[in-house]
Design an enzyme around this catalytic site. Sequence first.
Site, mmCIF file in Angstrom:
data_model
loop_
_atom_site.group_PDB
_atom_site.id
_atom_site.type_symbol
_atom_site.label_atom_id
_atom_site.label_comp_id
_atom_site.label_asym_id
_atom_site.label_seq_id
_atom_site.Cartn_x
_atom_site.Cartn_y
_atom_site.Cartn_z
ATOM 1 C CE LYS A 1 -1.659 23.525 -1.978
ATOM 2 N NZ LYS A 1 -2.237 24.791 -1.554
ATOM 3 N N GLY B 1 -0.760 15.542 -9.136
ATOM 4 C CA GLY B 1 -1.651 16.702 -9.238
ATOM 5 C C GLY B 1 -3.102 16.350 -9.506
ATOM 6 C CB THR B 2 -5.673 18.414 -11.229
ATOM 7 O OG1 THR B 2 -5.409 19.568 -10.433
ATOM 8 C CG2 THR B 2 -7.147 18.340 -11.554
ATOM 9 C CB SER C 1 -6.198 24.991 -12.781
ATOM 10 O OG SER C 1 -6.461 23.632 -13.077
ATOM 11 C CG ASP D 1 -4.162 23.100 -15.814
ATOM 12 O OD1 ASP D 1 -3.765 22.781 -16.950
ATOM 13 O OD2 ASP D 1 -5.089 22.522 -15.219
ATOM 14 C CG HIS E 1 -9.332 -4.693 -44.544
ATOM 15 N ND1 HIS E 1 -10.391 -3.827 -44.531
ATOM 16 C CD2 HIS E 1 -9.848 -5.943 -44.728
ATOM 17 C CE1 HIS E 1 -11.510 -4.517 -44.716
ATOM 18 N NE2 HIS E 1 -11.206 -5.804 -44.840
#
Length: 471
Positions: free
Chosen positions: A37, A43-44, A149, A318, A450
């Site tokens: 939506k 998303g978040t 969430s 979440d 290294h």
Amino acid sequence: ATESEEKDLVIIGGGVAGYVAAIKAGQEGLKVACIEKRGTLGGTCLNVGCIPSKSLLNNSHLYHQILHDSKHRGIEVGDVKLNLAQLMKAKDQSVSGLTKGVEFLLKKNGVEYIKGAGSFADEHTVNVKLNDGGETSVKGKNILIATGSEVTPFPGLEIDEKRVISSTGAIALEKVPEKMLVIGGGIIGLEMASVWSRLGAQVTVIEFLDQIGGPGMDLEVAKSIQKILKKQGINFKTGTKVVSGDKSGEIVKLEVDSAKGGKPETLEGDVVLVAIGRRPYTEGLGLENIGLEKDERGRVIIDSEYRTKIPHIRCVGDVTFGPMLAHKAEEEAVAAIEYIKKGYGHVNYGCIPSVMYTFPEVAWVGQSEQELKKAGVPYKIGTFPFSANSRAKTNLDTEGMVKMIADPETDRLLGVHIIGPNAGEMIAEGTLALEYGASSEDIARTCHAHPTLAEAFKEAAMATYSKAIHF
Ligand code: FAD
Ligand code: NAD
């Protein structure tokens, strides 16, 4: 309302959990619809979380380094100015590039992307209120809840995203606040405190617990990073609880109390960030229409195969149990699809890394010393400081250390905790070792290039198994 064909899988939520499940299901040959939506996918995490916050962390670090950490390296710069609007634009570009990329991937994998809000009509049907107006409904043999969430609000202090902000406001401020108060010294609090303090704000973090970083962070590491961040100019009030807030005046006021009882105090800031956690989001989802239950913290209840009590409806990310992390959501998404398609899947919850993207970064995987102590599990420790690592010395970035914890009998690795400039990358090696059940000797006997910071990882393993060479 129109109705489309029945899908093998309908996914509600196009965040990390939802879009990864959609791609995986498409790859497995399932007919998939993904309902989101927000207007964009990701998303978040992609829109207002991981990605924009890391853009600001990266570029604010660069700015801060040019100002305060360049002269002694032999780099003299003239007039250094902050262009906040451009900093935000760079962030927005990263976000839009990635969210569009996800949209392309859904298309490529044959996923139908429906822009709208989904709500259960019955056990197989999801009604969608389309963003462009109108409604539709989709039927699914399987349905995956991946609605994510939202910010936990602070009672009595309404978030307006200007003066009282959540993380969403904190990644979009139009000017650098003079004084910023942060409620909560968890990961969001510390990452955002770092950004705005580097850009010139006077920041105070108020944390209820005696340690910053949240309870998962190793105590020794938490103490050490607190010292480092304090040196960078962030003020801390640990063991202090914010009791109430008042934003009726020009300045926002917070009433704070010692967590152990004591003299109350009033703190003032022109911006207050509320970062006291996130809570599962199921608003408007219509769980009640199909009798699905949540636990006392609002999490959708599932079994070990991500099934709700209606077996063809699963849930990941979440909105259900476990740490609220994007990579955890991704792992679950893949596993849930494998359960649907093949009947088996796997996520090792003992082996999910955490990273805090401050400078230096903090990263860990497995168990902390305090967790092992509490569980009465015997352990041995080996540490190696970056101040003894050749690459860290040449980079003039010697703060931090690698701490390794192993079983004293079997030498099997139990946890790795790192503070260092690239701890977030280095923890992948620890995660792999832990996943494969490596011993500290296994790591100690593995050749590392290294000069690299990763040699500190090897030397910490040597210190755990026998002795480090360079310390
Ligand atoms: P979400 O990403 O919240 O996605 C859920 C989606 O579902 C949303 O887009 C929502 O619009 C949609 N939705 C909800 N209900 C409906 C409905 N009824 N119909 C249609 N769509 C719906 N995690 C990390 O691992 N690393 C980080 O560095 C990190 N940084 C973060 C920084 C910030 C500031 C924040 C707030 C979070 C951060 N996180 C980070 C956490 C991470 O963002 C979440 O763990 C992750 O986004 C969870 O994915 P999800 O798909 O479960 O939920
Ligand atoms: P959090 O739960 O990690 O931290 C909230 C902190 O606020 C806790 O330490 C708590 O003790 C404190 N607190 C609560 N009430 C308080 C009060 N009244 N006064 C003072 N302190 C108080 O939550 P968050 O930092 O908001 O993050 C939310 C979620 O987002 C977390 O699950 C986190 O893992 C995730 N996230 C992850 C990353 C990352 O992986 N780098 C970045 C950002 C967010």
